[in-house]
Motif scaffolding. Structure first.
Motif, PDB file in Angstrom:
ATOM      1  N   PHE A 110       0.828  -1.192   0.000  1.00 53.16           N
ATOM      2  CA  PHE A 110       0.000   0.000   0.000  1.00 53.16           C
ATOM      3  C   PHE A 110       0.870   1.253   0.000  1.00 53.16           C
ATOM      4  N   GLU A 111       0.223   2.379  -0.327  1.00 51.25           N
ATOM      5  CA  GLU A 111       0.873   3.680  -0.230  1.00 51.25           C
ATOM      6  C   GLU A 111       0.984   4.046   1.247  1.00 51.25           C
ATOM      7  N   ILE A 112       2.182   4.441   1.662  1.00 48.55           N
ATOM      8  CA  ILE A 112       2.438   4.608   3.089  1.00 48.55           C
ATOM      9  C   ILE A 112       1.646   5.757   3.705  1.00 48.55           C
ATOM     10  N   SER A 113       1.168   6.683   2.896  1.00 46.50           N
ATOM     11  CA  SER A 113       0.365   7.788   3.427  1.00 46.50           C
ATOM     12  C   SER A 113      -0.915   7.286   4.091  1.00 46.50           C
ATOM     13  N   LYS A 114      -1.356   6.078   3.735  1.00 46.23           N
ATOM     14  CA  LYS A 114      -2.568   5.526   4.326  1.00 46.23           C
ATOM     15  C   LYS A 114      -2.382   5.139   5.793  1.00 46.23           C
ATOM     16  N   ASN A 148       5.918   3.799  -0.408  1.00 51.45           N
ATOM     17  CA  ASN A 148       5.199   2.536  -0.502  1.00 51.45           C
ATOM     18  C   ASN A 148       5.698   1.572   0.553  1.00 51.45           C
ATOM     19  N   ALA A 149       4.785   0.693   0.986  1.00 50.85           N
ATOM     20  CA  ALA A 149       5.123  -0.314   1.989  1.00 50.85           C
ATOM     21  C   ALA A 149       4.751  -1.698   1.474  1.00 50.85           C
ATOM     22  N   ASP A 150       5.575  -2.676   1.823  1.00 49.18           N
ATOM     23  CA  ASP A 150       5.337  -4.078   1.490  1.00 49.18           C
ATOM     24  C   ASP A 150       5.468  -4.867   2.791  1.00 49.18           C
ATOM     25  N   VAL A 151       4.383  -5.554   3.194  1.00 51.31           N
ATOM     26  CA  VAL A 151       4.351  -6.201   4.508  1.00 51.31           C
ATOM     27  C   VAL A 151       4.008  -7.680   4.346  1.00 51.31           C
ATOM     28  N   LYS A 152       4.742  -8.511   5.068  1.00 47.91           N
ATOM     29  CA  LYS A 152       4.395  -9.927   5.196  1.00 47.91           C
ATOM     30  C   LYS A 152       4.798 -10.359   6.600  1.00 47.91           C
ATOM     31  N   ILE A 178       9.781  -0.486   3.444  1.00 49.76           N
ATOM     32  CA  ILE A 178       9.274   0.840   3.080  1.00 49.76           C
ATOM     33  C   ILE A 178      10.266   1.484   2.131  1.00 49.76           C
ATOM     34  N   GLN A 179       9.746   2.060   1.053  1.00 50.78           N
ATOM     35  CA  GLN A 179      10.596   2.669   0.036  1.00 50.78           C
ATOM     36  C   GLN A 179      10.098   4.071  -0.303  1.00 50.78           C
ATOM     37  N   ASN A 180      11.073   4.992  -0.547  1.00 50.03           N
ATOM     38  CA  ASN A 180      10.806   6.334  -1.074  1.00 50.03           C
ATOM     39  C   ASN A 180       9.758   7.091  -0.259  1.00 50.03           C
ATOM     40  N   ALA A 181       9.876   7.010   1.065  1.00 49.90           N
ATOM     41  CA  ALA A 181       8.852   7.581   1.930  1.00 49.90           C
ATOM     42  C   ALA A 181       9.276   8.933   2.492  1.00 49.90           C
ATOM     43  N   ASP A 182       8.302   9.827   2.627  1.00 45.28           N
ATOM     44  CA  ASP A 182       8.482  11.087   3.343  1.00 45.28           C
ATOM     45  C   ASP A 182       7.794  10.945   4.698  1.00 45.28           C
ATOM     46  N   ASN A 199      12.539  10.809   1.153  1.00 48.89           N
ATOM     47  CA  ASN A 199      13.056   9.650   0.407  1.00 48.89           C
ATOM     48  C   ASN A 199      13.592   8.572   1.342  1.00 48.89           C
ATOM     49  N   THR A 200      12.827   8.269   2.367  1.00 49.51           N
ATOM     50  CA  THR A 200      13.248   7.320   3.402  1.00 49.51           C
ATOM     51  C   THR A 200      13.005   5.887   2.951  1.00 49.51           C
ATOM     52  N   ALA A 201      13.932   5.027   3.315  1.00 46.42           N
ATOM     53  CA  ALA A 201      13.767   3.588   3.078  1.00 46.42           C
ATOM     54  C   ALA A 201      14.087   2.845   4.371  1.00 46.42           C
ATOM     55  N   ILE A 202      13.382   1.746   4.600  1.00 45.60           N
ATOM     56  CA  ILE A 202      13.614   0.962   5.802  1.00 45.60           C
ATOM     57  C   ILE A 202      13.126  -0.468   5.581  1.00 45.60           C
ATOM     58  N   SER A 203      13.852  -1.430   6.145  1.00 42.62           N
ATOM     59  CA  SER A 203      13.433  -2.831   6.113  1.00 42.62           C
ATOM     60  C   SER A 203      13.460  -3.363   7.538  1.00 42.62           C
ATOM     61  N   LEU A 204      12.312  -3.863   7.986  1.00 38.47           N
ATOM     62  CA  LEU A 204      12.204  -4.459   9.315  1.00 38.47           C
ATOM     63  C   LEU A 204      12.064  -5.963   9.147  1.00 38.47           C
ATOM     64  N   ASP A 205      12.956  -6.702   9.786  1.00 42.96           N
ATOM     65  CA  ASP A 205      12.946  -8.155   9.702  1.00 42.96           C
ATOM     66  C   ASP A 205      12.699  -8.704  11.102  1.00 42.96           C
ATOM     67  N   PHE A 206      11.481  -9.241  11.320  1.00 42.60           N
ATOM     68  CA  PHE A 206      11.110  -9.793  12.620  1.00 42.60           C
ATOM     69  C   PHE A 206      11.403 -11.289  12.632  1.00 42.60           C
ATOM     70  N   THR A 207      12.287 -11.721  13.551  1.00 42.84           N
ATOM     71  CA  THR A 207      12.510 -13.138  13.756  1.00 42.84           C
ATOM     72  C   THR A 207      11.678 -13.583  14.953  1.00 42.84           C
ATOM     73  N   GLU A 208      11.876 -14.808  15.390  1.00 41.70           N
ATOM     74  CA  GLU A 208      11.072 -15.324  16.503  1.00 41.70           C
ATOM     75  C   GLU A 208      11.244 -14.482  17.763  1.00 41.70           C
ATOM     76  N   LYS A 209      12.469 -13.955  17.989  1.00 43.87           N
ATOM     77  CA  LYS A 209      12.734 -13.180  19.194  1.00 43.87           C
ATOM     78  C   LYS A 209      13.176 -11.756  18.905  1.00 43.87           C
ATOM     79  N   ASP A 210      13.960 -11.564  17.855  1.00 44.44           N
ATOM     80  CA  ASP A 210      14.658 -10.299  17.654  1.00 44.44           C
ATOM     81  C   ASP A 210      14.093  -9.527  16.465  1.00 44.44           C
ATOM     82  N   LEU A 211      14.436  -8.249  16.432  1.00 47.74           N
ATOM     83  CA  LEU A 211      14.082  -7.383  15.310  1.00 47.74           C
ATOM     84  C   LEU A 211      15.362  -6.859  14.674  1.00 47.74           C
ATOM     85  N   PHE A 212      15.495  -7.085  13.359  1.00 53.35           N
ATOM     86  CA  PHE A 212      16.641  -6.564  12.611  1.00 53.35           C
ATOM     87  C   PHE A 212      16.124  -5.478  11.667  1.00 53.35           C
ATOM     88  N   ILE A 213      16.784  -4.325  11.717  1.00 48.64           N
ATOM     89  CA  ILE A 213      16.382  -3.182  10.906  1.00 48.64           C
ATOM     90  C   ILE A 213      17.484  -2.945   9.878  1.00 48.64           C
TER      91      ILE A 213
END
Length: 807
Positions: free
Chosen positions: A402-406, A422-426, A449-453, A465-479
Motif C-alpha cells: 500500500f501507499e504509506i500515506s494511508k 510505498n510499503a510491502d508487509v508480510k 518501506i521505500q521512497n517515503a516522506d 526519500n526514506t527507506a527501511i526494512s524491518l525483519d522480525f525473527t522469533e525473538k529479535d528485530l533486525f532493521i
C-alpha cells in the motif's frame, strides 16, 4: 339383466345390510355399555404400564369414514410410578381420536387410518440419576417380542397434531427441548422392504432447543414452518429426513437430518443450510454463549451459511457443531474497526482436536483467503485461525502492499505523519484476543518501506526519500537498508533489537536498539529537534480506557534505549565543519550519553565524551573534550568565538591544544545559555599570535609607540580558566610574546563584571631574546612595570585603567 347378476347384487345388498345391522347393534351396545367398556380397556392398557393411564371419556363413531371405526378418547393422562416425586405427566391430552380400517383388521393388519391429537402435552423427563418417565412402559420379554412379530402389525396412515406441547427435559444430560406444535399434518406409507415413509407439514414454535442448558437454547422463540419428507429403514433402525425447505422465523433454510434409533438415546446428524442470511439474524438463532460473541461483529450484506450438528439425545455433552460461511465483497465491522470489501471462506468447529470434547476450549475459527481494506489499507491473509475460544489465540500470515500515506489514519497525527512512499508487509503473527481485539501479537516476517516522506511529530523532524526494512525473527528485530534524508543530510542505518516483542509489550524501558550509522554528510542543525521536549499525547487519548497502536508505539519511542555507533564523512553545524567523525551514542528516556567521539577539524582533532539530559525547559549537558593541534582561528570561527565580543577569530593565530571539562544548558534551538556554563579549560597555544587586538593596540599607542602591537607572537602560551556562568576566571598566567610580557589574573565576563589585573613590564622582550632561558625568566619583570586593570566598558567593550589597588 342376466339372472346371475341379479343374484349377485341381491347377495351383496344382503351383505351390506347385514354389516350395517351389525355396526348398528355394536354401536348401540357400546353406547349402552360405554362405562364398562372404558373401564375394561383402561384396565387392559394399564397391565402393560409401570404407572397409570386414565381416560376421562370415550366416544365411538362406527360410521365415520366407513368402513372405518373411529374412537375418540378424552382427557387421556399417562403417569409413571415416580410421578409423585417429579410431577411430570408423560401425556395429557384433551382429545385423542383414532380411526381404524375394519377391512384391514379382518385381514390381520391393524391399520390406523388417522390419529388426531388435540390440546395435548407430552413431557419426556429424565432426572439427574438417569431415571426417565418413559419407564411407564413395561419392557417386553424376548418371547413376547417374538410373538409380537407374528401378530398383526400396526400401520398409521394419517395423523395430525393441533395445539400440542412437547418437552424433552433431560436433567442428567443438561438438555431441554420444548416445542409448541400449532399444527402438524402428515401421511405415511409402508414400502414392501419394511420401515415407512412419511410426508408432513408443520408449524411449530421452538421454546427451547438447548443441547446444554448452561449455555442456552438454539433458535429460541422462533417459528418453524415447512414440509418434511421422512424415511425409516427398519433394518438399520435409521430415520432419514430428506433436505427440505424450512422457514425459521423470517429466514429461509434447507434442513436435512438422520437419527439412529437403536438401543439407547438416538444419535443424530442435522444439516442446515442458509443460502442467504444476514449475520445478525444468523447469530440470533444460536445459543446465547455463541450469539454474545458473534454480536461483537457484523457483516452488512447477506452471507451463505451451512451448519452440521452431530450429537446424542442422551446424557452426552454438547453436540459437534461445524459451521461454514462464504463472504464476498462485504463490510465487516469489528471492535477494532471496519474492513471494507471483505472476502473469506469461514469455518467454525467446537471439536477442533478430535477426542477432546465439544466446548469453547476446543473450538476454533478459520478464515481462508481472507482479504479486505482496513482504513484504506488493502491486506490478505491466506489462512487466519482463532483457537480456544475460552482463551483465544489468533494466528495467520498478514500480507499487504500500500501507499504509506494511508498509515496516517491508523497511527494518528501525533506521532508519525507520512507523505509519499510505498510499503510491502508480510508478517506471520500469533496473538491473544482480549475483548475481541488482537493483543500483543508476536510476529515473524518483514516490513519494507521505500521512497517515503516521514515527519516525526514529537521532535519536529522531517525525513525525505526514506527507506527501511524491518525483519522480525522469533525473538529479535533486525532493521536493515535504512536511508534517511533530512534536508541535505543523508543517513544510512542498520540496527537490531534483541528480545524485541517481549520487551515491547512488557518492559519498553529495557529495549536496547543497537544502531550502526554512516553518513556522507550530516547537518546537525537539521536534527535540532532532538533537543526539543517530546510532544505529549493529548489528554483526550490518555483518558481512554484502551490504548491505541499509536499510543503503544509512542510509549516505546519514549522509553526505549538506543545505542548508536556513528561514522560520518562530514559533519556540519552552523560554521563548524568536521571530517571523519566517529562516535558512540546512548539515547535513553532521560537523554543522551556521548562516548568515544573523535573528529578531524581545523587541521587537528577533537575528542570528547559527555552527556545530554532533558530537564525542565532546557537540555543539561556535561562535556569532557580534548583539542589536539587545532588551528585556533578556524576553531574560534566555527564556534562563533564562544560568545566573546572583544576577542574573535580574526585576532588569533596558532595551534591549540586544550582539555575542557564543562557543564551547562542548551536551548531547544541549540544555543548555549551563558549563565549555565560551569567547568574548567586548560589550554596551550603553540606558535600563536594575537592580531590587531584593539584593547592592546589602543593602549600600546601611548605605552609602547615603537612596538608592533598589531602582530604579537607567542612561542608558547598556556593557561587555566575556570568557567562559572558568564564569568571566566583567569587563573594567574604569564604571557610571553614578541612585543611584551605580562602577567594576567582576574575575571572576564560575557556580561557585566569583567575585572582583570594585568602587570605589564615596559622592558622590551626583543632585547632579552639572546639570553638564556633562566636568565630571561629572571629579568622578565625587571624595570618599570605597568599595573593595569581591565573592566567593563561601553557597548560590551573592555576599558583599561590604572590598577590603583596593586600592592
Amino acid at each position: 339383466m342376466p339372472r346371475w347378476i341379479k343374484i349377485t347384487l341381491r347377495v351383496f345388498a344382503v351383505f351390506i345390510v347385514l354389516i350395517v345391522l351389525v355396526f348398528t347393534v355394536l354401536g348401540l351396545y357400546v353406547n349402552s355399555h360405554k362405562k364398562q367398556l372404558l373401564a375394561s380397556i383402561t384396565k387392559k392398557l394399564n397391565e402393560n404400564l409401570n404407572g397409570s393411564l386414565t381416560v376421562g371419556d370415550m366416544d365411538p363413531s362406527f360410521f365415520s369414514g366407513f368402513p372405518g371405526v373411529s374412537l375418540a378418547l378424552k382427557d387421556v393422562v399417562i403417569k409413571d410410578e415416580q410421578w409423585t416425586v417429579h410431577h411430570h405427566k408423560l401425556l395429557e391430552a384433551k382429545s385423542f381420536k383414532v380411526a381404524v380400517n375394519v377391512i384391514a383388521l379382518l385381514k390381520g393388519t391393524i391399520e390406523i387410518k388417522k390419529i388426531d391429537i388435540n390440546h395435548a402435552a407430552v413431557y419426556l423427563y429424565t432426572d439427574s440419576s438417569g431415571y426417565t418417565n418413559t419407564a411407564v412402559f413395561k419392557k417386553k420379554e424376548e418371547e413376547k417380542r417374538a410373538a409380537d412379530k407374528r401378530s398383526a402389525s400396526a400401520e398409521f396412515r394419517r395423523f395430525s397434531l393441533n395445539q400440542v406441547s412437547f418437552v424433552l427435559d433431560n436433567q442428567k444430560g443438561g438438555k431441554l427441548f420444548q416445542f409448541e406444535v400449532d399444527k402438524l399434518d402428515g401421511k405415511m406409507d409402508y414400502p414392501l422392504l419394511g420401515g415407512w415413509h412419511a410426508d408432513l407439514n408443520l408449524k411449530v414454535l421452538v421454546k427451547s432447543l438447548a443441547f446444554n442448558t448452561k449455555k442456552g437454547s438454539f433458535v429460541k422463540n422462533q417459528l418453524l414452518d415447512g414440509p418434511f419428507s421422512i424415511d425409516y429403514d427398519q433394518s438399520k433402525e435409521l430415520i432419514t429426513v430428506a433436505e427440505n425447505p424450512l422457514k425459521i422465523g423470517s429466514e429461509n433454510f434447507r434442513i436435512g437430518a438422520k437419527f439412529l434409533i437403536g438401543n439407547g438415546p438416538a444419535d443424530f446428524t442435522i444439516n442446515i443450510k442458509a443460502p442467504e442470511i444476514l449475520w445478525s439474524h444468523a447469530a440470533a438463532l444460536l445459543s446465547p454463549n455463541i450469539t454474545a460473541k458473534l454480536n461483537m461483529f457484523n457483516l452488512e450484506a447477506p452471507i451463505k451459511v451451512s451448519c452440521d450438528l452431530i450429537g446424542n439425545m442422551g446424557a452426552g455433552g454438547d453436540p459437534s457443531i461445524d459451521v461454514k460461511a462464504i463472504v464476498r465483497k462485504n463490510l465487516l465491522t469489528t471492535p477494532g474497526g471496519k474492513i471494507q470489501d471483505c472476502n473469506f471462506d469461514g469455518f467454525y468447529t467446537n471439536g477442533y482436536v478430535k477426542g477432546r470434547g465439544f466446548d469453547d476450549a476446543n473450538s476454533a475459527v478459520k478464515l481462508y483467503q481472507f482479504s479486505g481494506d482496513y482504513n484504506s489499507i488493502p491486506f490478505s491473509i491466506d489462512t487466519a485461525a482463532i483457537v480456544n475460544l475460552e482463551r483465544p489465540i489468533a494466528t495467520g500470515v498478514f500480507k499487504s502492499k500500500f501507499e504509506i500515506s494511508k498509515l496516517n489514519q491508523l497511527i494518528g497525527p501525533e506521532l508519525l505523519k507520512f507523505g509519499k512512499g510505498n510499503a510491502d508487509v508480510k508478517l506471520n503473527y500469533k496473538a491473544d484476543i482480549v475483548n475481541f481485539q488482537l493483543t500483543k501479537p508476536y510476529v515473524q516476517g518483514f516490513i519494507n518501506i521505500q521512497n517515503a516522506d516521514v515527519d516525526y511529530v514529537p521532535r519536529k523532524l522531517n525525513f525525505k526519500n526514506t527507506a527501511i526494512s524491518l525483519d522480525f525473527t522469533e525473538k529479535d528485530l533486525f532493521i536493515k537498508n535504512i536511508r534517511l534524508q533530512s534536508g541535505k543530510s543523508i543517513v544510512y542505518m542498520e540496527g537490531a533489537i534483541q528480545n524485541f516483542l517481549n520487551l515491547y509489550y512488557n518492559a519498553p524501558e529495557k529495549i536496547m536498539l543497537n544502531w550502526r550509522i554512516r553518513s556522507p554528510q550530516l547537518y546537525l542543525g537539521e536534527f535540532i529537534g532532538f533537543l526539543n521536549g517530546r510532544k505529549p499525547v493529548s489528554s483526550q487519548k490518555t483518558k481512554q480506557s484502551k490504548t491505541t497502536f499509536s499510543e503503544d508505539l509512542n510509549t516505546v519511542f519514549d522509553k526505549s534505549n538506543v545505542n548508536m555507533h556513528i561514522a560520518v564523512d562530514k559533519v556540519y553545524y552552523k560554521k563548524f565543519l568536521a571530517t571523519e567523525a566517529k562516535a558512540d551514542l546512548l539515547l535513553s528516556q532521560l537523554g543522551m550519553t556521548i562516548k568515544n567521539v573523535s573528529v578531524k577539524h581545523a587541521g587537528g582533532a577533537l575528542m570528547m565524551n559527555g552527556s545530554l539530559f532533558q530537564k525542565g525547559s532546557g537540555n543539561h549537558f556535561s562535556l569532557n573534550a580534548t583539542v589536539d593541534n587545532v588551528d585556533i582561528r578556524n576553531f574560534f570561527y566555527s564556534f562563533d568565538d564562544f560568545g566573546l565580543k572583544s576577542l574573535t577569530s580574526k585576532n588569533l593565530k596558532g595551534f591549540l591544544f586544550s582539555k575542557a571539562k564543562i557543564t551547562g544548558v542548551i536551548t531547544e534551538r541549540g544555543d548555549v545559555l551563558k549563565n549555565s556554563i560551569d567547568g574548567n579549560i586548560v589550554f596551550d597555544l603553540k606558535r600563536g599570535a594575537l592580531l590587531d587586538f584593539d584593547p592592546i593596540t589602543s593602549v600600546g599607542k601611548f605605552a609602547f609607540p615603537l612596538r608592533d602591537l598589531n602582530n604579537i607572537t607567542f612561542s608558547n602560551l598556556n593557561g587555566n580558566f575556570d568557567l562559572n556562568g558568564e564569568k571566566i576566571k583567569i587563573n594567574p598566567m604569564q604571557i610571553s610574546s614578541s612585543v611584551l610580557n605580562m602577567n594576567v589574573a582576574g575575571v572576564y565576563s560575557l556580561g557585566k563584571g569583567t575585572n582583570i589585573a594585568l602587570d605589564v613590564p615596559l622592558r622590551n622582550p626583543k632585547k632579552d631574546a639572546s639570553l638564556a632561558s633562566e636568565e630571561r625568566k629572571e629579568k622578565r619583570m625587571k624595570g618599570i612595570v605597568l599595573h593595569i586593570l581591565a573592566t567593563d566598558g561601553e557597548n560590551g567593550k573592555i576599558k583599561f585603567k590604572w590598577n590603583k589597588n596593586h600592592d
